[in-house]
Design a protein around this motif. Structure first.
Motif, short mmCIF file in Angstrom:
data_model
loop_
_atom_site.label_atom_id
_atom_site.label_comp_id
_atom_site.label_asym_id
_atom_site.label_seq_id
_atom_site.Cartn_x
_atom_site.Cartn_y
_atom_site.Cartn_z
N GLY A 69 1.09 -1.26 -0.06
CA GLY A 69 0.02 0.11 0.07
C GLY A 69 0.50 1.22 -0.02
O GLY A 69 1.70 1.58 -0.81
N ASP A 70 0.75 1.95 1.07
CA ASP A 70 1.34 3.44 1.09
C ASP A 70 2.57 3.15 1.95
O ASP A 70 2.99 4.28 2.36
N HIS A 71 3.18 2.10 2.09
CA HIS A 71 4.23 2.03 2.93
C HIS A 71 5.27 0.83 2.28
O HIS A 71 4.74 -0.12 1.93
N TYR A 72 6.79 0.94 2.65
CA TYR A 72 7.45 0.01 2.38
C TYR A 72 7.79 -0.88 3.54
O TYR A 72 7.72 -0.06 4.65
N VAL A 73 7.98 -2.32 3.61
CA VAL A 73 8.28 -2.93 4.56
C VAL A 73 9.69 -3.62 4.34
O VAL A 73 9.97 -4.17 3.52
N LEU A 74 10.71 -3.27 5.16
CA LEU A 74 12.01 -4.11 5.23
C LEU A 74 12.05 -5.09 6.46
O LEU A 74 11.71 -4.70 7.75
N SER A 75 12.58 -6.29 6.23
CA SER A 75 12.59 -7.15 7.22
C SER A 75 14.07 -7.89 7.18
O SER A 75 14.40 -8.08 5.98
N GLU B 83 10.36 11.27 8.57
CA GLU B 83 9.91 11.68 9.81
C GLU B 83 9.16 10.42 10.39
O GLU B 83 8.98 10.46 11.73
N SER B 84 8.46 9.45 9.65
CA SER B 84 7.73 8.72 10.43
C SER B 84 7.70 7.13 10.09
O SER B 84 7.29 6.19 10.22
N ILE B 85 9.28 6.92 9.86
CA ILE B 85 9.76 5.62 9.62
C ILE B 85 9.89 5.12 11.53
O ILE B 85 10.14 5.92 12.27
N ALA B 86 9.08 3.78 11.15
CA ALA B 86 9.05 3.02 12.57
C ALA B 86 9.88 1.53 12.37
O ALA B 86 9.93 1.08 11.41
N ALA B 87 10.18 1.19 13.90
CA ALA B 87 11.13 0.03 13.50
C ALA B 87 10.53 -1.08 14.77
O ALA B 87 10.15 -0.48 15.95
N ASN B 88 10.54 -2.37 14.58
CA ASN B 88 10.22 -3.18 15.53
C ASN B 88 11.02 -4.36 15.63
O ASN B 88 11.31 -4.85 14.32
N TYR B 89 11.51 -4.93 16.48
CA TYR B 89 12.40 -6.05 16.74
C TYR B 89 11.66 -7.29 17.25
O TYR B 89 11.39 -7.03 18.45
N SER B 90 11.44 -8.30 16.87
CA SER B 90 10.76 -9.63 17.22
C SER B 90 11.31 -10.77 16.74
O SER B 90 11.39 -10.89 15.74
N ASN B 91 11.50 -11.83 17.70
CA ASN B 91 11.94 -13.07 17.14
C ASN B 91 13.00 -13.10 16.29
O ASN B 91 13.08 -14.04 15.33
N GLY B 92 14.17 -12.41 16.61
CA GLY B 92 15.39 -12.30 15.78
C GLY B 92 14.99 -11.59 14.54
O GLY B 92 16.19 -11.61 13.72
N VAL B 93 13.74 -10.83 14.17
CA VAL B 93 13.66 -10.23 12.81
C VAL B 93 13.36 -8.63 13.26
O VAL B 93 12.46 -8.17 14.11
N LEU B 94 14.12 -7.85 12.56
CA LEU B 94 14.05 -6.28 12.62
C LEU B 94 12.99 -5.89 11.78
O LEU B 94 13.34 -6.35 10.31
N THR B 95 11.88 -5.14 11.89
CA THR B 95 11.07 -4.93 10.81
C THR B 95 10.91 -3.24 11.06
O THR B 95 10.78 -2.56 11.83
N VAL B 96 11.38 -2.78 9.69
CA VAL B 96 11.24 -1.32 9.59
C VAL B 96 10.16 -0.99 8.44
O VAL B 96 10.21 -1.37 7.50
N THR B 97 9.13 0.06 8.94
CA THR B 97 8.11 0.57 8.11
C THR B 97 8.43 1.88 7.70
O THR B 97 8.68 2.65 8.50
N ILE B 98 8.38 2.12 6.34
CA ILE B 98 8.89 3.35 5.72
C ILE B 98 7.81 3.65 4.78
O ILE B 98 7.33 3.19 3.72
N PRO B 99 7.01 4.82 5.42
CA PRO B 99 5.95 5.30 4.76
C PRO B 99 6.11 6.19 3.45
O PRO B 99 7.24 6.92 3.81
#
Length: 151
Positions: free
Chosen positions: A35-41, A100-116
């Motif tokens: 959609g309106d964002h990229y997801v980096l794992s 300004e709205s990039i967000a990140a989460n780390y869970s179960n050994g995977v870093l997920t960065v959401t880039i709008p």
């Protein structure tokens, strides 16, 4: 019961001597648009979340992380194949990213960065009205996608 392999230690020694990778290692990653964002794992197993550092400098996104191994006092190692390591990945963000709205989460050994995607970069269609009326612009989403991220 484990069997003794006399060549395992020699192989490990040779690997460490001839390993040309010095400094930070690249982390394996996936990148997709949703959609309106990229997801980096990115795979970062065994990383302390406090060691993960994500910076945005202009259009450059930098991810750094450290894996440290504990050294127990009085521990007698049977085998030790995991290494302490530094990881680094840099991505060139193209125009059209809401940095300004990039967000990140780390869970179960995977870093997920959401880039709008920024509002200005979202595709729009301009409707043309015939006649003597003043022109008006209506924004509609288009199926064309901008390409704002370069590796």
């Amino acid at each position: 019961m484990a069997t003794y392999d006399p060549f395992r230690d020699l192989d490990r020694l040779a690997s460490s001597l001839f390993d040309t990778r010095r400094g930070p290692r690249r982390m394996p990653m996936d990148l997709y648009r949703d959609g309106d964002h990229y997801v980096l794992s990115a795979d970062l197993p065994g990383i302390d979340p406090g060691s993960v550092d994500i910076d945005v400098d202009g259009q450059l996104l930098t991810i750094r992380a450290e894996r440290t191994l504990t050294q127990g006092e009085g521990v007698k190692w049977i085998t030790r194949e995991r290494e302490a390591a530094s990881f680094l990945r840099q991505l060139n963000l193209g125009q059209g990213i809401d940095t300004e709205s990039i967000a990140a989460n780390y869970s179960n050994g995977v870093l997920t960065v959401t880039i709008p995607v920024s509002e200005k970069a979202k595709p729009r269609k301009v409707e043309v009205v015939a006649g003597n009326e003043a022109p008006t612009i209506k924004a509609h989403e288009s199926s064309e996608e901008p390409q704002p991220i370069e590796q």
